[in-house]
Scaffold this active site. Sequence first.
Site, PDB file in Angstrom:
ATOM      1  N   LYS A  13       0.919  -1.226  -0.004  1.00  0.00           N
ATOM      2  CA  LYS A  13       0.020   0.238   0.011  1.00  0.00           C
ATOM      3  C   LYS A  13       0.775   0.982  -0.089  1.00  0.00           C
ATOM      4  CE  LYS A  13      -2.409  -0.629   4.019  1.00  0.00           C
ATOM      5  NZ  LYS A  13      -1.649  -1.821   4.331  1.00  0.00           N
ATOM      6  N   ARG A  84     -10.373   1.058   7.309  1.00  0.00           N
ATOM      7  CA  ARG A  84     -10.023  -0.374   7.544  1.00  0.00           C
ATOM      8  C   ARG A  84     -11.166  -0.963   8.254  1.00  0.00           C
ATOM      9  NH1 ARG A  84      -3.929   1.347   8.304  1.00  0.00           N
ATOM     10  NH2 ARG A  84      -3.256  -1.149   8.418  1.00  0.00           N
ATOM     11  N   ARG A 123      11.938  -4.862   5.401  1.00  0.00           N
ATOM     12  CA  ARG A 123      11.774  -3.386   5.301  1.00  0.00           C
ATOM     13  C   ARG A 123      12.194  -2.298   6.456  1.00  0.00           C
ATOM     14  NH1 ARG A 123       5.296  -1.635   4.963  1.00  0.00           N
ATOM     15  NH2 ARG A 123       5.209  -1.844   7.119  1.00  0.00           N
ATOM     16  N   ARG A 156      10.318  -0.419  11.548  1.00  0.00           N
ATOM     17  CA  ARG A 156       9.118  -0.272  12.389  1.00  0.00           C
ATOM     18  C   ARG A 156       8.751  -1.121  13.564  1.00  0.00           C
ATOM     19  NH1 ARG A 156       4.046   0.843   8.318  1.00  0.00           N
ATOM     20  NH2 ARG A 156       3.034  -0.231  10.274  1.00  0.00           N
ATOM     21  N   ARG A 167      -1.414  -8.057  13.092  1.00  0.00           N
ATOM     22  CA  ARG A 167      -1.865  -7.099  12.030  1.00  0.00           C
ATOM     23  C   ARG A 167      -2.690  -7.975  10.963  1.00  0.00           C
ATOM     24  NH1 ARG A 167       3.348  -4.275  10.772  1.00  0.00           N
ATOM     25  NH2 ARG A 167       2.309  -3.160   9.155  1.00  0.00           N
TER      26      ARG A 167
HETATM   27  P1  AMP Z   1      -0.118   1.285   8.681  1.00  0.00           P
HETATM   28  O1  AMP Z   1       1.207   1.998   8.683  1.00  0.00           O
HETATM   29  O2  AMP Z   1      -1.169   1.507   7.719  1.00  0.00           O
HETATM   30  O3  AMP Z   1       0.354  -0.113   8.465  1.00  0.00           O
HETATM   31  O4  AMP Z   1      -0.843   1.393  10.072  1.00  0.00           O
HETATM   32  C1  AMP Z   1       0.060   1.247  11.344  1.00  0.00           C
HETATM   33  C2  AMP Z   1      -0.904   1.108  12.641  1.00  0.00           C
HETATM   34  O5  AMP Z   1      -1.573   2.490  12.649  1.00  0.00           O
HETATM   35  C3  AMP Z   1      -2.081   0.171  12.651  1.00  0.00           C
HETATM   36  O6  AMP Z   1      -1.737  -1.309  12.906  1.00  0.00           O
HETATM   37  C4  AMP Z   1      -3.031   0.776  13.393  1.00  0.00           C
HETATM   38  O7  AMP Z   1      -2.699   0.740  14.900  1.00  0.00           O
HETATM   39  C5  AMP Z   1      -3.044   2.069  13.139  1.00  0.00           C
HETATM   40  N1  AMP Z   1      -3.729   2.585  12.067  1.00  0.00           N
HETATM   41  C6  AMP Z   1      -3.519   2.874  10.751  1.00  0.00           C
HETATM   42  N2  AMP Z   1      -4.715   3.202   9.929  1.00  0.00           N
HETATM   43  C7  AMP Z   1      -5.785   3.001  10.538  1.00  0.00           C
HETATM   44  C8  AMP Z   1      -7.231   3.268  10.631  1.00  0.00           C
HETATM   45  N3  AMP Z   1      -7.686   3.407   9.347  1.00  0.00           N
HETATM   46  N4  AMP Z   1      -7.889   2.826  11.737  1.00  0.00           N
HETATM   47  C9  AMP Z   1      -7.276   2.523  12.820  1.00  0.00           C
HETATM   48  N5  AMP Z   1      -6.229   2.111  13.105  1.00  0.00           N
HETATM   49  C10 AMP Z   1      -5.330   2.643  12.321  1.00  0.00           C
END
Ligand code: AMP
Length: 209
Positions: A13, A84, A123, A156, A167
């Site tokens: 993404k 999400r 990553r 990360r 996740r």
């Molecule tokens: P990402 O970088 O998109 O993998 O997001 C990292 C973390 O941020 C996720 O595991 C969630 O804890 C939080 N997060 C990101 N986007 C959302 C969302 N739309 N709703 C809730 N939590 C989010």
Amino acid sequence: MNIALIGAPGSGKGTQAAMLTQHYKVERISLGDILREEAENRTSLGEVVKKYMQKGVLAPDNIIQEVIGKKIDTNGFILDGFPRTIRQAQMLKKILDQKGTNLNKAIYLKVNQEVAVSRLSGRQICPKCSKLYHVVNMPPRIKGICDNCGSLLVVREDDKEDTVRKRWEVFMNQTHSVVDYYLKENKLLEIDASQDKDKVFKEITKILG
Ligand code: AMP
């Protein structure tokens, strides 16, 4: 161009969002990047979301609503990591209705767990400009240093094996239903995201035009 990218962790993404943003000259809105920055800066919002992010679970909808409402721009956007849940998809529809616009497409980057885990295990991310790297597939020019801004790259915290597993579970249990939501809305575009990033990008842009 109003696009939302949906996909499991490791589906690409972030990489596709960066490429599409450049191509279509629209804003990228990455919920993960915004929340990580809040956590890094230790804002009150950041202190709350940090606990959820560390566990690999979703932050509460009221927080997400506050953040996303301010960010959505009527000049076009690529949403990375939002919506999400079905509730978030409904939230997005309401925000866009109020702004007199709508979502053009929801792109589902479909990937199997094996490919995704191998991508995540190597990553690295730039903590300053959020550019993504992979030690084997997408290395920086100088090991450990961001090509864009010269910052030291980091791994990360939620890319550790246990959190990645959590996740994935969250994606399957809470996010996958968003794919059906957009299928019913006639907005879904499903792409085989196990392919090389340039092939995925080509396929998306061929369809979007
Ligand atoms: P990402 O970088 O998109 O993998 O997001 C990292 C973390 O941020 C996720 O595991 C969630 O804890 C939080 N997060 C990101 N986007 C959302 C969302 N739309 N709703 C809730 N939590 C989010």
